[in-house]
Scaffold this motif. Structure first.
Motif: not given
Length: 93
Positions: A1-3, A70-76, A11-20
């Motif tokens: 995930m990235a903005v 999920v938390g990282q997606a909320r922050e993004l 601009v910003a990115s997540a460390e975790a990816g979606v756990e499919w």
């Protein structure tokens, strides 16, 4: 995930990816129109106007589909909402 901005700059990115998980296929598109658009192999892009709906879906996501992402997606989502011409990208493989 990235903005990303209009020019594609990150601009910003997540460390975790979606756990499919198989449960993603069972999400009702009427109840989860944003998250049901995610594809493990393709990209999904959400704009600033879609953030409130995406955040609401993340909040009520079944526990079995949650995780650090999920938390990282909320922050993004917040990064997108505070900026201009920003988009949240869920990047598939």
């Amino acid at each position: 995930m990235a903005v990303r901005g209009d020019s594609g700059n990150v601009v910003a990115s997540a460390e975790a990816g979606v756990e499919w998980a198989a449960g993603f296929a069972d999400l009702d598109p009427a109840e989860f129109p944003m998250l049901s658009a995610l594809d493990p192999y393709g990209d999904a892009v959400f704009n600033q106007r879609q953030m409130p709906m995406l955040r609401a879906e993340l909040k009520r996501l079944p526990a079995g589909l949650g995780g650090d992402w999920v938390g990282q997606a909320r922050e993004l989502c917040q990064v997108v909402e505070r900026g201009l011409h920003l988009y949240l990208w869920f990047i598939g493989d």
